[in-house]
Design a protein around this motif. Structure first.
Motif, PDB file in Angstrom:
ATOM      1  N   LEU A  29      46.673  49.822  39.057  1.00  0.00           N
ATOM      2  CA  LEU A  29      45.956  51.004  38.567  1.00  0.00           C
ATOM      3  C   LEU A  29      46.856  51.879  37.702  1.00  0.00           C
ATOM      4  O   LEU A  29      46.409  52.432  36.688  1.00  0.00           O
ATOM      5  N   LYS A  30      48.109  52.013  38.074  1.00  0.00           N
ATOM      6  CA  LYS A  30      49.047  52.813  37.283  1.00  0.00           C
ATOM      7  C   LYS A  30      49.214  52.205  35.893  1.00  0.00           C
ATOM      8  O   LYS A  30      49.177  52.921  34.877  1.00  0.00           O
ATOM      9  N   GLN A  31      49.370  50.882  35.843  1.00  0.00           N
ATOM     10  CA  GLN A  31      49.587  50.242  34.546  1.00  0.00           C
ATOM     11  C   GLN A  31      48.308  50.197  33.708  1.00  0.00           C
ATOM     12  O   GLN A  31      48.368  50.230  32.477  1.00  0.00           O
ATOM     13  N   LEU A  32      47.169  50.129  34.357  1.00  0.00           N
ATOM     14  CA  LEU A  32      45.905  50.220  33.626  1.00  0.00           C
ATOM     15  C   LEU A  32      45.718  51.622  33.048  1.00  0.00           C
ATOM     16  O   LEU A  32      45.200  51.796  31.946  1.00  0.00           O
ATOM     17  N   LYS A  33      46.144  52.612  33.802  1.00  0.00           N
ATOM     18  CA  LYS A  33      45.992  53.991  33.346  1.00  0.00           C
ATOM     19  C   LYS A  33      46.928  54.323  32.191  1.00  0.00           C
ATOM     20  O   LYS A  33      46.536  55.001  31.228  1.00  0.00           O
ATOM     21  N   ASP A  34      48.196  53.851  32.281  1.00  0.00           N
ATOM     22  CA  ASP A  34      49.147  54.207  31.219  1.00  0.00           C
ATOM     23  C   ASP A  34      49.119  53.240  30.037  1.00  0.00           C
ATOM     24  O   ASP A  34      49.845  53.439  29.054  1.00  0.00           O
ATOM     25  N   GLY A  35      48.296  52.202  30.128  1.00  0.00           N
ATOM     26  CA  GLY A  35      48.141  51.294  28.996  1.00  0.00           C
ATOM     27  C   GLY A  35      49.122  50.141  28.969  1.00  0.00           C
ATOM     28  O   GLY A  35      49.098  49.332  28.025  1.00  0.00           O
ATOM     29  N   THR A  36      49.968  50.011  29.987  1.00  0.00           N
ATOM     30  CA  THR A  36      50.868  48.866  30.055  1.00  0.00           C
ATOM     31  C   THR A  36      50.067  47.566  30.130  1.00  0.00           C
ATOM     32  O   THR A  36      50.429  46.553  29.530  1.00  0.00           O
ATOM     33  N   LEU A  37      48.975  47.614  30.872  1.00  0.00           N
ATOM     34  CA  LEU A  37      48.034  46.493  30.954  1.00  0.00           C
ATOM     35  C   LEU A  37      46.669  46.957  30.480  1.00  0.00           C
ATOM     36  O   LEU A  37      46.271  48.104  30.726  1.00  0.00           O
ATOM     37  N   ARG A  83      40.289  58.738  27.389  1.00  0.00           N
ATOM     38  CA  ARG A  83      39.434  58.988  28.558  1.00  0.00           C
ATOM     39  C   ARG A  83      39.669  57.919  29.625  1.00  0.00           C
ATOM     40  O   ARG A  83      39.538  56.727  29.344  1.00  0.00           O
ATOM     41  N   ILE A  84      40.009  58.345  30.837  1.00  0.00           N
ATOM     42  CA  ILE A  84      40.088  57.462  32.001  1.00  0.00           C
ATOM     43  C   ILE A  84      38.784  57.646  32.764  1.00  0.00           C
ATOM     44  O   ILE A  84      38.447  58.757  33.177  1.00  0.00           O
ATOM     45  N   VAL A  85      38.055  56.567  32.949  1.00  0.00           N
ATOM     46  CA  VAL A  85      36.698  56.664  33.507  1.00  0.00           C
ATOM     47  C   VAL A  85      36.701  57.143  34.953  1.00  0.00           C
ATOM     48  O   VAL A  85      35.826  57.889  35.372  1.00  0.00           O
ATOM     49  N   GLY A  86      37.667  56.717  35.725  1.00  0.00           N
ATOM     50  CA  GLY A  86      37.713  57.132  37.132  1.00  0.00           C
ATOM     51  C   GLY A  86      38.954  56.583  37.794  1.00  0.00           C
ATOM     52  O   GLY A  86      39.770  55.900  37.168  1.00  0.00           O
ATOM     53  N   PRO A  87      39.139  56.834  39.078  1.00  0.00           N
ATOM     54  CA  PRO A  87      40.359  56.418  39.783  1.00  0.00           C
ATOM     55  C   PRO A  87      40.533  54.908  39.888  1.00  0.00           C
ATOM     56  O   PRO A  87      41.634  54.437  40.172  1.00  0.00           O
ATOM     57  N   LEU A  88      39.460  54.144  39.678  1.00  0.00           N
ATOM     58  CA  LEU A  88      39.547  52.676  39.729  1.00  0.00           C
ATOM     59  C   LEU A  88      39.459  52.080  38.328  1.00  0.00           C
ATOM     60  O   LEU A  88      39.104  50.910  38.157  1.00  0.00           O
ATOM     61  N   HIS A  89      39.802  52.850  37.313  1.00  0.00           N
ATOM     62  CA  HIS A  89      39.653  52.455  35.914  1.00  0.00           C
ATOM     63  C   HIS A  89      40.257  51.071  35.644  1.00  0.00           C
ATOM     64  O   HIS A  89      41.451  50.854  35.814  1.00  0.00           O
ATOM     65  N   GLY A  90      39.379  50.136  35.250  1.00  0.00           N
ATOM     66  CA  GLY A  90      39.815  48.817  34.816  1.00  0.00           C
ATOM     67  C   GLY A  90      40.095  47.818  35.904  1.00  0.00           C
ATOM     68  O   GLY A  90      40.488  46.680  35.614  1.00  0.00           O
ATOM     69  N   LEU A  91      39.914  48.177  37.167  1.00  0.00           N
ATOM     70  CA  LEU A  91      40.283  47.300  38.283  1.00  0.00           C
ATOM     71  C   LEU A  91      39.163  46.320  38.616  1.00  0.00           C
ATOM     72  O   LEU A  91      38.050  46.739  38.949  1.00  0.00           O
ATOM     73  N   PRO A  92      39.403  45.007  38.577  1.00  0.00           N
ATOM     74  CA  PRO A  92      38.378  44.037  39.002  1.00  0.00           C
ATOM     75  C   PRO A  92      38.170  44.086  40.508  1.00  0.00           C
ATOM     76  O   PRO A  92      39.140  44.089  41.274  1.00  0.00           O
ATOM     77  N   ILE A  93      36.924  44.147  40.927  1.00  0.00           N
ATOM     78  CA  ILE A  93      36.577  44.187  42.352  1.00  0.00           C
ATOM     79  C   ILE A  93      35.449  43.204  42.615  1.00  0.00           C
ATOM     80  O   ILE A  93      34.449  43.177  41.886  1.00  0.00           O
ATOM     81  N   VAL A 135      35.547  47.153  37.636  1.00  0.00           N
ATOM     82  CA  VAL A 135      34.895  46.021  36.968  1.00  0.00           C
ATOM     83  C   VAL A 135      34.408  45.064  38.052  1.00  0.00           C
ATOM     84  O   VAL A 135      35.217  44.465  38.761  1.00  0.00           O
ATOM     85  N   VAL A 136      33.097  44.946  38.217  1.00  0.00           N
ATOM     86  CA  VAL A 136      32.533  43.998  39.184  1.00  0.00           C
ATOM     87  C   VAL A 136      32.469  42.634  38.506  1.00  0.00           C
ATOM     88  O   VAL A 136      31.781  42.476  37.493  1.00  0.00           O
ATOM     89  N   TYR A 137      33.186  41.650  39.044  1.00  0.00           N
ATOM     90  CA  TYR A 137      33.289  40.371  38.330  1.00  0.00           C
ATOM     91  C   TYR A 137      32.788  39.152  39.094  1.00  0.00           C
ATOM     92  O   TYR A 137      32.472  38.132  38.489  1.00  0.00           O
ATOM     93  N   VAL A 138      32.657  39.231  40.427  1.00  0.00           N
ATOM     94  CA  VAL A 138      32.092  38.125  41.210  1.00  0.00           C
ATOM     95  C   VAL A 138      31.432  38.674  42.461  1.00  0.00           C
ATOM     96  O   VAL A 138      31.722  39.789  42.906  1.00  0.00           O
ATOM     97  N   LYS A 139      30.546  37.853  43.050  1.00  0.00           N
ATOM     98  CA  LYS A 139      30.027  38.107  44.395  1.00  0.00           C
ATOM     99  C   LYS A 139      30.503  36.969  45.289  1.00  0.00           C
ATOM    100  O   LYS A 139      30.445  35.803  44.913  1.00  0.00           O
ATOM    101  N   THR A 140      30.936  37.332  46.501  1.00  0.00           N
ATOM    102  CA  THR A 140      31.509  36.337  47.410  1.00  0.00           C
ATOM    103  C   THR A 140      30.480  35.825  48.405  1.00  0.00           C
ATOM    104  O   THR A 140      29.564  36.533  48.807  1.00  0.00           O
ATOM    105  N   ASN A 141      30.662  34.574  48.789  1.00  0.00           N
ATOM    106  CA  ASN A 141      29.708  33.863  49.624  1.00  0.00           C
ATOM    107  C   ASN A 141      29.740  34.352  51.069  1.00  0.00           C
ATOM    108  O   ASN A 141      30.718  34.938  51.533  1.00  0.00           O
ATOM    109  N   ILE A 142      28.653  34.104  51.779  1.00  0.00           N
ATOM    110  CA  ILE A 142      28.541  34.454  53.191  1.00  0.00           C
ATOM    111  C   ILE A 142      27.834  33.317  53.921  1.00  0.00           C
ATOM    112  O   ILE A 142      27.148  32.500  53.297  1.00  0.00           O
TER     113      ILE A 142
END
Length: 466
Positions: A29-37, A83-93, A135-142
């Protein structure tokens, strides 16, 4: 997925391997926020890992790779504009299949649900995650019926896979708007939503972020209770911890016993106090019997299986067979009751279990309790059995955290172990589970979610030093 598989595949470049293996969530999250990634490169890296995991394990029900990349590009453009959209900016979940994503299905393990129309709207949790910048990128099986890991669907995967898992108190994290296998309005034994992650700090980051937007404004079933910021002491406090005893009906496998004993020794060596709680008071067996009585009040799930003609999967059959072999007299005075009288009688029993634990907290003045998360670690398919040590916390509605600690060893625990008369659970085969992760469970009193994660972090730091 073993790290070696991803490296040997050649499908990820060195930077993508680094993104998916090197960083904690906080660091990402830090690197997504500062633009490193960029969000795009992080999303592509994790999507590649997810695609490989799917081919190996069939662990996904939906993939949103094109949509996730489009979302990541949007987030990167927002960041480029300051603009940073929120505290989870750019994080795949990833999210569990039961949560709804507009335009895709949520089948929750039923063939008969394949014909259901695609979801028209997101579950509240999904909307909140997007608002927070994820970023919602997959749904996991159950599993079929969502019942093969019932009352442990966060903690059981965590203990089997060597990751961290946190079950909050009911309704702290919004879990409304899901597809459910039970009848609408069946809310007398509620689940709770929570995170799985590779580091303990990530659990708190997700909870704190989700509650920052007042989930009750999105989900009527969520409590309108903010996440509390606990005072950070100048040095780690000395904890007074209860030790959940082994229940004689559910004996622990040798690697679990060893891991728990090592954890106690490590904690005591750091000055923490560990107080054993007598098996007669812990209510493990009684809670399991009670929970299954609640589950069986609703016979809807089997009808979803029968609707398609699909067979009941072996894991569901096995778990029910094990339950019917389990003997407990806690509910004998509820036999013969039906309808509202039975429900009321079960609620009285739950009150009794909760009151016994109230007394324990008051008498012992505990900061938390440690114990096993299961009788065993990961075992052969369709042999997991019952979840007594996680299910207890659902009956109590306590927050609980699973911490990975140690591994099974056929050298250290060489003797096989077979259940005896009156005991329930899979047998222990040293060679079969050699190298599988072991774990401990930490829990606190109801609605003390913040304290649960704080205490867990202190314990985790102590265990890492071993």
């Amino acid at each position: 997925m073993k790290m070696g598989i991803a490296r040997k595949s050649g499908l990820l470049n060195e930077k993508e391997l680094e993104i998916t293996e090197k960083y904690t969530v906080e660091e990402l999250l830090k690197q997504l926020k500062d633009g490193t990634l960029s969000s795009l490169e992080v999303t592509i890296a994790f999507s590649k890992r997810a695609a490989m995991a799917q081919q190996l394990l069939s662990c996904l029900t939906e993939t949103y790779f094109p949509e996730a990349q489009e979302r990541a590009r949007f987030l990167d453009s927002e960041r480029a504009s300051g603009r940073i959209v929120g505290p989870l900016h750019g994080l795949p979940i990833s999210i569990k299949d039961a949560f709804q994503v507009a335009g895709s299905a949520a089948t929750i393990g039923f063939v008969s649900f394949l014909d259901h129309a695609a979801s028209k709207e997101n579950s509240p949790l999904v909307d909140i995650l997007l608002e927070l910048g994820a970023v919602v990128y997959v749904k996991t099986n159950i599993p079929q019926t969502m019942m093969a890991n019932i009352a442990g669907s966060i903690r059981i995967p965590a203990l089997c896979c060597g990751t961290y898992g946190f079950k909050p108190s009911t309704a702290r994290i919004p879990d409304g708007g899901q597809i459910s296998p039970v009848s609408a309005g069946n809310n007398f034994f509620n689940p709770s939503a929570g995170p799985l992650a590779n580091d303990i700090q990530a659990l708190g980051i997700l909870c704190r972020s989700l509650l920052s937007v007042r989930p009750a404004l999105y989900d009527a079933s969520a409590l309108d209770v903010p996440w509390r910021s606990l005072e950070v002491p100048p040095s780690a406090p000395k904890l007074r911890l209860g030790l959940l005893a082994e229940d004689s009906a559910f004996p622990l496998h040798p690697p679990v016993k060893r891991a728990l004993a090592q954890a106690v020794s490590a904690l005591e060596a750091k000055g923490h106090e560990v107080v054993p709680i007598a098996p007669a008071r812990t209510q493990v067996a009684n809670a399991l019997a009670l929970a299954f009585a609640f589950f069986m009040l609703d016979d809807t799930p089997p009808t979803h299986v029968a609707a398609s003609g699909e067979p009941v999967v072996p894991s569901v059959i096995q778990s029910m067979e094990v339950f019917h072999s389990f003997k407990c007299d806690f509910l004998d005075d509820c036999k013969g009751l039906e309808g509202i009288k039975k429900l009321a009688a079960l609620n009285v029993k739950r009150d009794a279990i909760q009151d016994e634990w109230r007394k324990i907290w008051k008498e012992q003045k505990l900061d938390g309790v440690i114990g096993p998360a299961a009788q065993h670690t990961a075992v052969a398919h369709d042999t997991y059995g019952l979840p007594p040590y996680t299910l207890l916390l659902n009956v109590l509605d306590y927050p609980a955290c699973v911490l990975p600690f140690g591994k099974a060893s056929s050298a250290l625990d060489a003797e096989p172990f077979v259940m005896g008369p009156g005991q329930v659970g899979p047998s222990y085969d040293p060679k079969l589970v050699d190298g599988a992760p072991t774990a401990i469970q930490v829990f606190t009193n109801k609605m003390r979610d913040e304290e649960c994660l704080q205490v867990s972090a202190i314990i985790d730091e102590c265990l890492k030093a071993v």
